[in-house]
Design an enzyme around this catalytic site. Structure first.
Site, mmCIF file in Angstrom:
data_model
loop_
_atom_site.group_PDB
_atom_site.id
_atom_site.type_symbol
_atom_site.label_atom_id
_atom_site.label_comp_id
_atom_site.label_asym_id
_atom_site.label_seq_id
_atom_site.Cartn_x
_atom_site.Cartn_y
_atom_site.Cartn_z
ATOM 1 C CD GLU A 1 -3.558 -2.959 -5.133
ATOM 2 O OE1 GLU A 1 -2.998 -3.809 -4.418
ATOM 3 O OE2 GLU A 1 -3.806 -3.137 -6.355
ATOM 4 C CG HIS B 1 7.491 -5.363 -1.042
ATOM 5 N ND1 HIS B 1 7.948 -6.034 -2.138
ATOM 6 C CD2 HIS B 1 6.232 -5.821 -0.824
ATOM 7 C CE1 HIS B 1 7.030 -6.879 -2.559
ATOM 8 N NE2 HIS B 1 5.974 -6.763 -1.788
#
Length: 404
Positions: A138, A208
């Site tokens: 990321e 998540h």
């Protein structure tokens, strides 16, 4: 009555279920529940992770031309499609985006766009160069996006889940947000947009389901946007892409398929930093963004039906910079404010709204401002229904405020 337990592994024993009574397969593996031979009742199917809201689509905007039925992820795809078609410098990149991404938001885009001459960058880009996978890094994704945007490209980065945006935190906060300032506006990365699925989905658990917008709301130099449905998703995303500041666009993943509306097929923009009053009211102001807007829509209906309370519902839409004028104007009228979001209550963006409204509207308040949010714990799995700020928690807060 003797009970028999059978412990089964996953798929290799699938065929052995044939003929066994009372067998139930869970979504997390195979589990067999065996009934007593003299029990005639069929076991009830267990419904888990049912949506904690009902989705009510917005009417199709007539001013933007022909529309097509789309869910939220398709509206995102449409916005990206319009961008690639109209901007030869646009590139889309992230983990797995070349084949469409885990939520299918970039399906078909790599194959659709062939060789494109990009005079601004003095290169020729084909579909593989314009929509491409990156390593699972990321920090590298956002770092590359900063460089591409600074070089003149329209850079659209995808972080696969908002929960995994934290490795890129330094690149976003210390680099992207400050790029313009550190150079005295000689150069910037304002053409960078970071997309990411966001919020709870019913079974996401710790890694998540997070809503990290408040982390970035403390950082000047970036814009943060969260849509409530397909029409807003496309218009707000296109506004982020066109904006001359780096933007973070959080997409409520539970709405990817649950939210369906008639969405214009052509490009259009919805202004950033403008909240939308979805329902006029006189007794109490409700403020939310993303999924929670639909929860509060139901709360407003319950309050009117059960309490005779008229609620004004506001979708904040842009978290930073947020629309203080619309919210404060509403609170001056109603005298009460309830803010709800899925993120933990301590340090959540509801605290910033609450503080600002208290400073601006203190003499107009008829009750303390109420925050109905997530708890100060990691996001749970099986206890998610107890964690989320559902309509019943919000309705109880409305009752307390009215009776204050």
């Amino acid at each position: 009555m003797a009970a028999t337990r059978l412990f089964l592994r996953a798929s290799p024993v699938k065929s052995s279920l044939t003929g066994l009574t009372g067998g139930v397969r869970s979504s997390l593996g195979l589990t067999l529940l065996k009934r007593s031979p003299d029990c005639t009742a069929k076991p009830k199917a267990q419904r888990r992770h049912a949506a904690h809201f009902s989705y009510h689509p917005d009417p199709a905007p007539a001013q933007h031309g022909p529309t097509q039925k789309m869910n939220l992820f398709q509206s995102v795809t449409s916005a990206l499609d319009n961008t690639l078609a109209g901007d030869p410098t646009a590139v889309i990149f992230g983990e797995d985006v070349a084949f469409g991404g885990v939520f299918r938001c970039t399906v078909g885009l790599r194959d659709k766009y062939g060789l494109v001459e990009c005079t601004a960058l003095c290169v020729c880009l084909d579909g593989k160069d314009r929509v491409f996978n990156t390593p699972l890094c990321e920090q590298g994704i956002v770092g590359f996006g900063i460089g591409a945007a600074a070089a003149g490209a329209t850079a659209i980065a995808e972080i696969q889940f908002a929960d995994y945006i934290y490795p890129a935190f330094d690149q976003i906060v210390n680099e992207a947000a400050k790029y313009r300032y550190r150079s005295g506006n000689m150069y910037d990365c304002g053409k960078l947009t970071i997309r990411s699925p966001w919020g709870c989905v019913g079974h996401g658990s710790i890694y998540h389901s997070q809503s990290p917008e408040a982390f970035f709301a403390h950082c000047p130099g970036i814009k943060i946007v969260v849509p409530r449905g397909p029409v807003q998703a496309k218009g707000l995303l296109l506004s982020c892409i066109a904006d001359q500041n780096p933007c973070i666009f959080f997409e409520p993943k539970i709405l990817y398929r649950a939210a369906v509306e008639q969405v214009p097929t052509e490009a259009y923009q919805i202004p950033l930093s403008q909240a939308e009053v979805l329902q006029e009211g006189s007794d109490l102001t409700l403020v939310a963004w993303g999924t929670q807007v639909h929860v509060l829509r139901e709360v407003a209906a319950m309050a009117l039906e059960k309490l005779g309370v008229s609620c004004e519902l506001i979708d904040l839409q842009t978290i930073l910079p947020w629309d203080t004028e619309t919210v404060c104007k509403s609170v001056v009228k109603t005298g009460r404010l309830l803010i709800s979001h899925e993120a933990p209550v301590t340090g959540g963006f509801a605290a910033e709204i609450s503080s600002t409204v208290q400073e601006e509207c203190f003499l107009n308040l008829e009750a303390p401002i109420s925050r109905v949010c997530g708890y100060d714990t990691p996001f749970p799995h099986i206890f998610e229904p107890f964690y989320i700020p559902d309509k019943w928690k919000c309705f109880e807060a409305v009752k307390r405020m009215i009776n204050y």
